[in-house]
Design an enzyme around this catalytic site. Structure first.
Site, PDB file in Angstrom:
ATOM      1  N   ARG A 129       0.873  -1.020   0.153  1.00  0.00           N
ATOM      2  CA  ARG A 129       0.012   0.034   0.018  1.00  0.00           C
ATOM      3  C   ARG A 129       1.009   1.465   0.203  1.00  0.00           C
ATOM      4  NH1 ARG A 129      -2.315   4.408  -0.422  1.00  0.00           N
ATOM      5  NH2 ARG A 129      -3.748   4.863   0.508  1.00  0.00           N
ATOM      6  N   HIS A 132       2.410   7.247   2.025  1.00  0.00           N
ATOM      7  CA  HIS A 132       0.815   8.195   2.300  1.00  0.00           C
ATOM      8  C   HIS A 132       0.870   8.136   3.193  1.00  0.00           C
ATOM      9  CE1 HIS A 132      -0.695   4.756   3.706  1.00  0.00           C
ATOM     10  NE2 HIS A 132      -1.995   5.287   3.561  1.00  0.00           N
ATOM     11  N   HIS A 134      -2.757  11.255   5.531  1.00  0.00           N
ATOM     12  CA  HIS A 134      -4.516  11.279   5.630  1.00  0.00           C
ATOM     13  C   HIS A 134      -4.673  11.683   6.584  1.00  0.00           C
ATOM     14  CE1 HIS A 134      -4.708   7.635   7.599  1.00  0.00           C
ATOM     15  NE2 HIS A 134      -4.274   6.864   6.591  1.00  0.00           N
ATOM     16  N   GLU A 138      -5.498   6.564  11.402  1.00  0.00           N
ATOM     17  CA  GLU A 138      -6.042   5.056  11.620  1.00  0.00           C
ATOM     18  C   GLU A 138      -5.800   4.130  12.420  1.00  0.00           C
ATOM     19  OE1 GLU A 138      -3.467   4.757   7.643  1.00  0.00           O
ATOM     20  OE2 GLU A 138      -3.627   1.910   8.360  1.00  0.00           O
ATOM     21  N   HIS A 177       3.377   7.034   5.972  1.00  0.00           N
ATOM     22  CA  HIS A 177       3.478   5.613   6.806  1.00  0.00           C
ATOM     23  C   HIS A 177       3.816   5.028   5.450  1.00  0.00           C
ATOM     24  CE1 HIS A 177      -0.756   6.769   7.976  1.00  0.00           C
ATOM     25  NE2 HIS A 177      -1.179   5.766   6.767  1.00  0.00           N
ATOM     26  N   GLU A 200     -10.679   5.736   1.499  1.00  0.00           N
ATOM     27  CA  GLU A 200      -9.594   5.110   0.820  1.00  0.00           C
ATOM     28  C   GLU A 200      -8.720   5.634   0.096  1.00  0.00           C
ATOM     29  OE1 GLU A 200      -9.646   1.088   0.156  1.00  0.00           O
ATOM     30  OE2 GLU A 200     -11.306   1.723  -1.164  1.00  0.00           O
TER      31      GLU A 200
HETATM   32 MN    MN Z   1      -3.181   4.892   5.925  1.00  0.00          MN
END
Ligand code: MN
Ligand code: MN
Length: 422
Positions: A129, A132, A134, A138, A177, A200
């Site tokens: 993943r 990124h 946000h 999380e 992360h 997402e």
């Molecule tokens: Mn994340």
């Protein structure tokens, strides 16, 4: 007769009978017989239209009906409208890319859930993943396999760790992360964000940051010739395959070792955690900011309930509850003012919701262990036990309200058990 009109008549009837002091069993039977829209047969109830009222000669989605017996034929105690309390990941669109997939249940799918949103994701071995960050915090639990996670603190120290099934992580908003699937078969995990409308698709990606910055600015920033940046991605990577990383020790050493290592622990190894409470009916583990200090805005209770067992009648004074059902099956009734109640069935991969302060229980209706998460946008798990409340009151006060025999009151558990003993 319309449902609304039936409900109104029932409500009037119930209040009149309450004034007359008719016992609750007789009241339930009377209410039941009066409910033509939801008529069912029950011993002691007047049959009236009986079975025929619930007959359904038109079209039916039989697989859905079979999964939701308590919605299709609600218990007679259900009434009114408490809003949506159920959704399932198996109703969502799965975004599949080379390297894995993702799908989400947010406020868009489950409108009652304004506090929390969930993402279920799979990464194959080696796949990322993408790096990124946000706007939401999380919280995560590993559901399968192994993964490596990294997080950079604003002070420049770096956290790198490996997680396995049952482990948690917590990444604060804005802290960049990554997640990478490890051998032998990558991983699957649940992410929970402390914003109901989180998506997402709305995260800040490294690939898009560099793709949308003028190349001469990138060259000046990195102190590199533009030619060195020629292979930068020109669009989002999001999920993509890669080789397996080196060992955890090698990766930690490669970035600078102890002197750049994060002093904050962002993962929680739940594998070795003793239950917070255990009864013959099951066990509960509570992980919040008391035992996992970074977990400031999301708290969790992980329930394992044996067949026939039940999470006791309770409510949460500090937050609404967002549930993820991990294994087994069960049912829940949610109670709300004024006299409203809704019972629904849940299976693995479903999401449940309980409004702020609404009373509820969760009962294992299957023949295997039920495992589900209670998640809260809060720093700690707080609940009020109906049993404990009753036992902390003078018996005369309880008798005045419930007409419960004083000896019977003494047999109700006085300590909060969380899960009713079998
Ligand atoms: Mn994340
Ligand atoms: Mn609860």
């Amino acid at each position: 007769m319309s449902d609304q009109k039936t409900d109104k008549m029932l409500q009037d009837g119930v209040s009149r009978r309450s004034v007359l002091g008719i016992g609750s069993a007789a009241l339930a039977a009377a209410a039941f017989a009066g409910l033509s829209a939801h008529a069912q047969t029950r011993e002691g109830a007047q049959k009236a239209e009986g079975d025929h009222s619930s007959s359904n000669p038109g079209q039916e989605n039989k697989p859905l009906l079979a999964e939701n017996p308590n919605s299709n034929t609600p218990p007679p105690t259900d009434f009114g409208d408490v809003g949506p309390i159920w959704y399932s990941y198996d109703l969502t669109k799965r975004r599949v890319q080379e390297g894995g997939w993702t799908h989400q249940v947010t406020q868009r799918e489950l409108p009652s859930s304004t506090d929390l949103a969930g993402v279920n994701m799979r990464l194959t071995a080696g796949s990322f993943r993408e790096l990124h960050w946000h706007t939401a915090d999380e919280w995560a639990i590993m559901l399968y396999g192994n993964a490596r996670v990294t997080l950079l603190n604003p002070d420049g120290t770096i956290f790198i760790d490996d997680v396995s099934k049952g482990d948690l992580w917590y990444f604060p908003a804005g802290f960049p992360h990554s997640i990478q699937g490890l051998g032998p078969d990558g991983c699957e995990f649940l992410l929970v964000f402390d914003q109901g409308m989180f998506s997402e698709d709305g995260t800040f990606l490294l690939s898009e940051f560099v793709a949308h910055t003028p190349p001469e600015v990138l060259a000046k920033n990195f102190g590199l010739p533009e030619s060195a940046l020629a292979n930068f991605p020109t669009g989002p990577l999001y999920i993509f395959p890669a080789d397996l990383p080196k060992s955890l020790e090698e990766d930690r050493a490669a970035v600078g070792g102890e002197k750049v290592r994060s002093s904050i622990q962002y993962t929680f190894k739940m594998e070795g955690m003793a239950p917070t409470k255990r009864t013959t009916g099951g066990e509960i583990r509570i992980v919040d900011s008391h035992n996992f200090p970074v977990s400031k805005n999301v708290a969790v209770a992980i329930n394992t309930i044996k067949p026939g067992g039940m999470r006791e009648l309770h409510w949460h004074p500090n937050a609404s509850e967002w549930q993820f059902w991990m294994a087994g099956k069960g049912r829940m009734t949610v109670f709300m003012p004024v006299g409203s109640a809704r019972t629904a069935d849940f299976n693995a991969n479903d999401v449940g919701f309980v409004p702020f302060n609404a009373g509820h229980y969760v009962e294992n209706t299957g023949d295997t262990d039920l495992v589900f998460l209670e998640l809260f946008k809060a720093s700690e798990v707080l609940d009020v036990s109906l049993n404990q409340w009753i036992r902390r009151l003078p018996p005369e006060m309880v008798h005045s309200h419930l007409k419960l025999d004083k000896n019977a009151i003494q047999t109700i558990p006085a300590e909060k058990l969380e899960i009713v003993p079998r």
